[in-house]
Design a protein around this motif. Structure first.
Motif: not given
Length: 489
Positions: A97-101
């Motif tokens: 999720i952090v990488h997608n953000a």
């Protein structure tokens, strides 16, 4: 600047260095007194030496630093996420999720004070721009993603600058060394030799990497599950036992999967090897050039069909056909199941025919013509020549082709899933369903999983076991080939 542009610029610097170095070497050679001074190397070697010195060190440093930067950023994200989550459970999903953000911030062009303060605000902004983000994100992920983007940009700027500076320095250094007696040819050949050694080491390093990547997780699995129950267990049911019950280790028995793998591979080989070898003998010894030019490409077309298509053919056409045929022959009782070892073996055998025929044909046609002519001159018929001269001479290559075919059969997954099912059972009836090791590896690693339970770690144990089996097959085949070669010579 993207990585592609950096590589392109480095190659361009190398090309310019090649041109000017070759030109300078040519000028020095033409201006020298050939009675007293002789150039050691041609100008092209000076050009290639400059190209290699300008590109190879820069590209190696670029790859190494990029890998280190990626690892540092990933480790930072993992540390931050773990500190918020509390343990490693579920951290993989949070890291994703952090990488997608971070990717969404980059695509939206947000940085610094423009970064939203909450994940919900970022999700709404991304949704309005057609970017999909997960619903379960938390607010701490947004500044973390923004910080990761800033650090990645700084790392990228430093790495790109250092790479280009190193390329220019290498080109200048190579240009300054150009002399008539410089052994440029020897240095180029030395660099090429080390490049070839590195290329030949890729297979070895890849094998070592595969073993090491699986060995650690396999040891974790065996620390929780008794190895004896894994290797000799006859029950495959990888679910946690109920509280207070015993026998959980027996649920990871390898025997049903191993027997299914070898059984299906055996059936497929029994079908593919005779057909493929006869096709190779016909194309190599009997077919006219016109027929060979038609039949060989048609056979090799089978190798280009995706395995999922073979699986669909098995589950839609061949499986129901064999079931209905067995029902008609037995008066209504279908003794051949739609999904069975026999169905999977036949379809996989069809897929393997071009592997056997193409490789065997290449080996047979490579037998010297003098051996054929000598046998025929002594009065042997064509069939006797094939059986007593050509096939024995081509046997080492044919064994290699069969080994490659067996490895392909053991590692097949999609055909087995659709044609043989996923039932892990022990049976000698080829008309019943079984499954293989590769299918269960896929099943155990499907979905968002953490490698912290035997149910997921068993996939690494299965993979390492399969690797050991194929390695043993290779060693044994090499022994057979060497033994026969000594007798033949």
């Amino acid at each position: 600047m993207s990585a592609g542009w950096v590589v392109a610029i480095v190659l361009a610097i190398g090309a310019v260095a090649y041109f000017f170095a070759a030109q300078r070497a040519r000028t020095q050679r033409d201006g020298a007194d050939r009675r007293t001074e002789q150039a050691h190397s041609l100008p092209t070697y000076h050009g290639w030496l400059s190209f290699l010195l300008a590109t190879l060190p820069a590209l190696i440093v670029f790859l190494v630093l990029s890998s280190v930067s990626s690892g540092l950023l990933e480790n930072r994200v993992r540390t931050e996420v773990t500190s918020h989550v509390g343990d490693s459970a579920g951290s993989s999903l949070q890291i994703g999720i952090v990488h997608n953000a971070a990717n969404a911030l980059t695509r939206l062009g947000l940085s610094g004070t423009n970064v939203p303060t909450s994940y919900a605000a970022l999700r709404d902004m991304a949704s309005s721009a057609g970017i999909v983000l997960a619903q379960s994100g938390e607010d701490y992920m947004v500044p973390l993603a923004a910080s990761v983007n800033e650090d990645a940009g700084a790392h990228r700027l430093l790495i790109h600058g250092l790479t280009l500076a190193l390329a220019l320095a290498g080109a200048a250094f190579a240009y300054s060394r150009i002399r008539l007696r410089l052994r440029a040819r020897n240095e180029v050949e030395r660099i090429v030799l080390w490049s070839l050694i590195a290329a030949s080491s890729v297979a070895i390093l890849t094998t070592v990497g595969i073993v090491l990547s699986m060995l650690g997780e396999t040891m974790r699995f065996f620390s929780e599950i008794n190895p004896l129950n894994f290797f000799f267990g006859t029950v495959w049911d990888p679910r946690f036992a109920a509280a207070g019950s015993t026998g959980e280790e027996g649920q990871f028995g390898l025997i049903p999967l191993l027997s299914g793998t070898l059984y299906i591979a055996l059936v497929s080989m029994l079908f593919a090897v005779p057909v493929g070898l006869m096709a190779a003998v016909y194309m190599g010894e009997y077919a006219t050039p016109r027929i060979r030019s038609i039949v060989k490409p048609l056979l090799e077309l089978l190798a280009g069909i995706p395995t999922i298509v073979y699986g669909i053919f098995a589950v839609v056409t061949l499986g129901p056909f064999l079931r209905d045929l067995s029902a008609a022959l037995s008066g209504g009782f279908a003794f051949i199941q739609s999904q069975s070892v026999f169905t999977a073996g036949i379809v996989m055998g069809v897929m393997l025919i071009p592997v056997v025929s193409s490789l065997s044909d290449d080996v047979i046609t490579a037998v010297p013509r003098a051996m054929r002519d000598g046998s025929l001159a002594l009065g042997a018929t064509r069939s006797e020549t094939i059986r007593r001269v050509i096939l024995p001479a081509a046997l080492p290559g044919i064994v290699g082709a069969l080994l490659l075919t067996a490895s392909r059969a053991i590692g097949e997954t999609m055909i087995v899933v659709l044609a043989a099912g996923v039932a892990a059972r022990l049976t000698i009836n080829p008309f019943e369903a079984m499954t293989t090791i590769t299918v269960k590896i896929v099943n155990q690693l499907t979905g968002d999983l953490e490698f912290n339970s035997p149910q997921t770690l068993v996939a690494f144990a299965l993979g390492l076991t399969l690797f050991a089996i194929t390695l043993g097959m290779n060693v044994y085949a090499l022994y057979i080939v060497r033994k026969y070669r000594e007798q033949y010579e």
